[in-house]
Write an enzyme that holds these catalytic residues in place. Structure first.
Site, PDB file in Angstrom:
ATOM      1  N   VAL A  26       0.841  -1.199   0.000  1.00  0.00           N
ATOM      2  CA  VAL A  26       0.000   0.000   0.000  1.00  0.00           C
ATOM      3  C   VAL A  26       0.880   1.253   0.000  1.00  0.00           C
ATOM      4  CG1 VAL A  26      -1.777   1.250   1.263  1.00  0.00           C
ATOM      5  CG2 VAL A  26      -1.784  -1.246   1.252  1.00  0.00           C
ATOM      6  N   LYS A 466      20.034 -42.304   3.652  1.00  0.00           N
ATOM      7  CA  LYS A 466      18.851 -43.080   3.269  1.00  0.00           C
ATOM      8  C   LYS A 466      19.204 -44.239   2.339  1.00  0.00           C
ATOM      9  CE  LYS A 466      16.833 -39.634   1.310  1.00  0.00           C
ATOM     10  NZ  LYS A 466      17.968 -38.722   1.503  1.00  0.00           N
ATOM     11  N   SER A 534      11.555 -36.745  -0.351  1.00  0.00           N
ATOM     12  CA  SER A 534      10.112 -36.498  -0.141  1.00  0.00           C
ATOM     13  C   SER A 534       9.908 -35.478   0.987  1.00  0.00           C
ATOM     14  CB  SER A 534       9.374 -37.799   0.157  1.00  0.00           C
ATOM     15  OG  SER A 534      10.042 -38.597   1.110  1.00  0.00           O
TER      16      SER A 534
END
Length: 627
Positions: A26, A466, A534
């Site tokens: 604004v 992993k 993921s």
């Protein structure tokens, strides 16, 4: 009408028009900038200028000077409050290019109006008050512009006169904004120091900023290379109306959304798959040899086939998607919250389809780009959602075609537009093929292998370990004569997912495909081991619901980011540090750690061997290995 067969063929005319939007917080000076741009480029008529001078005395906020904001703030409420409420469109032309500019409101409550203007724009001028720097609304508008497919940005650091034209102030704001925008999908960002009130660097280069060596605003707008991508895109023709003025003429009216078509070309009705050829391309001024993006025409066909309003004509070798389930980003635009499961009306181009949101995958914090869990959406919130439609929808992913990949959500009871959507990908193709019942189920297949089927899902940061632990687990189960399959993220990107990149949408699709493959393998009785970063809980939960809660085992490989970066087995963290990789999970893209994983491995505290054995213990406890 439009049926005179003797009219000579004509060629469609091309137009060079740049559509841009002004946005930001604004009072950053958006309306003033457009007014100054029109005034200094001699695009204001004498009577308009006189009216502007009178209005400036009555409503203006610039003393005795002309208040250029009033030129585009047309509503009386806007003039009295000195703010923009609605979207104001202005057209103007210079010798080099024609323009359509949308001046959009900065207030958060009018974000929906800003999104409306952005959906048609090719470039965004994002204004920042030089005294305030990057604000919350600056980030929100930038994110929406990126989401809506705008790829070119002008960062207009306005009111530079109020900071004494200091180069240090400009450089700091440009640096802060570029750091924030690094995670967005902009192709070009050009920072320009300007004073909309006094015209510095708007149309003419300013003597007050001799330290600035870039283009002034109008020079950049006139020269930026934004060829309309629609001409190079696949041909899409949404049918708006079937024109049948007499028994001897049947034509299909609409505007070419993208691509190009010529008489004699083969086309297909996307939903039905029926093919034919273009017989004529008819306009009020006569037949065309060819039509291209933006041309409003009537197409007649060689064959009589069933086509109605909402159908999309395309070329047979490049058809749009047809699906009754799809994933899409949604900007919610209503005071009443979104209700998942409630029936809404979706309007995709000329298609009007009943549909509902089946799941909110995540809400997006537009300030941090973080993915947050959400059960509903409030006004101006943005989320990634799953939709189901009562009848098949025809569309393209939004990143490929903005015309056929966007839609609005309508409340079927009040007829209000309550949301706007951008389609990411289909979840399931809509066909007339029923699911075939199988005589042998997954447990019977698994019984032959003396095991129970399941999906073991390893998640964690890059370098957490992993793949190493998953491989050790695979070896242990193989030594126990168990039937397994190991799905690794890098390996699948060489084959099944070789067509996917690393955008947010492509990452979502990567995990969706892996989940479907894992389910099929579990259905065959296998123990499926999956190793994927993921990063979001929503995508992991989606795979869990697909496979089944009892047969999904989430393994959180919990390794601190510092340790992952120290290991850096693939050299990725080094590339991130040198700026070669953007949007890297854990660095400038968030990772949402599991809250209640079935297995929690802390690799700093336990060896890889012990980690793999811990997963085996869980499999025994769940009777996966008992047969």
């Amino acid at each position: 009408m439009f049926t005179n067969p003797t009219t000579e063929p004509v060629l469609a005319r091309t137009k060079d028009q740049l559509r841009f939007i002004t946005c930001g917080s604004v009072d950053d000076g958006k309306s003033t900038l457009i007014g100054r741009l029109l005034h200094d480029s001699k695009m204001i008529y004498h009577d308009q200028l006189k009216a502007l001078e009178r209005d400036s005395l009555k409503y203006g906020s610039t003393g005795n000077d002309i208040d250029f904001a009033l030129l585009v703030d047309g509503l009386e409420a806007e003039q009295e409050q000195g703010i923009t409420i609605d979207v104001a469109y202005r057209f103007f032309t210079t010798p080099r290019r024609s323009f359509m500019v949308a001046d959009t409101p900065g207030h958060e409550q009018y974000t929906r109006n800003m999104a409306t203007g952005a959906s048609h724009a090719q470039l965004a001028i994002i204004l920042i008050d030089a005294r305030k720097g990057v604000m919350v609304q600056t980030r929100r508008h930038s994110f929406i512009c990126s989401l809506l497919g705008i790829r070119h940005v002008v960062l207009a650091v306005n009111k530079i006169d109020l900071v004494a034209y200091k180069k240090e102030c400009f450089d700091r704001i440009a640096r802060d904004y570029l750091a924030f925008a690094a995670g967005l999908s902009f192709t070009s960002i050009i920072p320009i120091p300007i004073s909309a009130r006094y015209g510095d660097n708007v149309v003419d280069r300013s003597a007050h900023t001799k330290w600035y060596h870039g283009p002034c605003l109008l020079e950049h707008l006139e020269s930026i290379d934004i060829q309309s991508d629609t001409e190079s895109q696949a041909f899409r023709f949404p049918v708006q109306w079937v024109n049948r003025p007499n028994p001897d003429f049947r034509g299909y009216a609409g505007s070419v959304a993208s691509g190009r078509i010529s008489t004699g070309d083969e086309i297909v009705v996307a939903a039905s798959g029926r093919t034919t050829r273009v017989k004529r391309i008819v306009t009020y001024d006569g037949d065309l040899v060819a039509a291209e993006a933006g041309d409003a025409v009537i197409i007649t066909l060689e064959d009589e086939i069933d086509i109605s309003r909402g159908d999309i004509l395309s070329q047979p070798n490049d058809r749009p998607k047809v699906a009754d389930q799809l994933a899409a980003y949604v900007i919610w635009m209503d005071n009443e919250p979104l209700s998942p499961g409630r029936n809404y009306v979706l309007r995709i181009g000329s298609q009007t389809i009943s549909g509902s949101i089946t799941a909110i995958r995540h809400r997006i914090d537009v300030n941090t780009c973080e993915h947050l869990a959400a059960a509903t959406l409030s006004l101006n919130e943005i989320a990634f959602c799953d939709f189901v439609t009562a009848t098949p929808a025809v569309f393209d992913p939004y990143n490929l075609n903005r015309k056929t990949g966007s839609f609005i959500v309508i409340d079927r009871y009040t007829n209000r537009t309550v949301g706007a959507g951008m389609i990411a990908f289909p979840l399931r193709g809509a066909t007339n093929i029923a699911e075939q019942a199988l005589s042998v189920d997954r447990r019977e297949r698994a019984a032959l292998k003396n095991q129970k089927p399941c999906v073991i899902w390893f998640t964690g940061l890059s370098g957490a370990g992993k793949s190493t632990i998953a491989n050790l687990l695979d070896q242990k189960l193989f030594a126990m004569s168990r039937h397994t399959m190991l799905l690794d993220g890098d390996n699948l990107r060489h084959g099944l997912n070789a067509d996917l990149g690393f955008s947010e949408t492509d990452r979502e699709e990567n995990i969706r495909r892996v989940g479907e493959v894992a389910k099929l393998m579990a259905d065959s009785g296998l123990i499926v081991i999956c190793s994927f970063i993921s990063p979001t809980r929503a995508e992991r939960d989606r795979v869990r619901s697909l496979v089944g809660k009892e047969e999904f085992i989430e393994v959180f490989v919990d390794t601190p980011l510092e340790e992952c970066a120290r290991r850096d087995p693939k050299g990725l963290y080094s590339k991130v540090k040198s700026g070669k990789i953007k949007n890297f999970t854990g660095i400038d893209s968030c990772y949402e750690a599991p809250t209640t994983p079935e297995v929690h491995l802390r690799t700093v505290e336990q060896t890889l061997e012990h980690s793999a054995e811990a997963v085996v213990d869980v499999l025994r406890a769940r009777s996966v290995l008992d047969g």
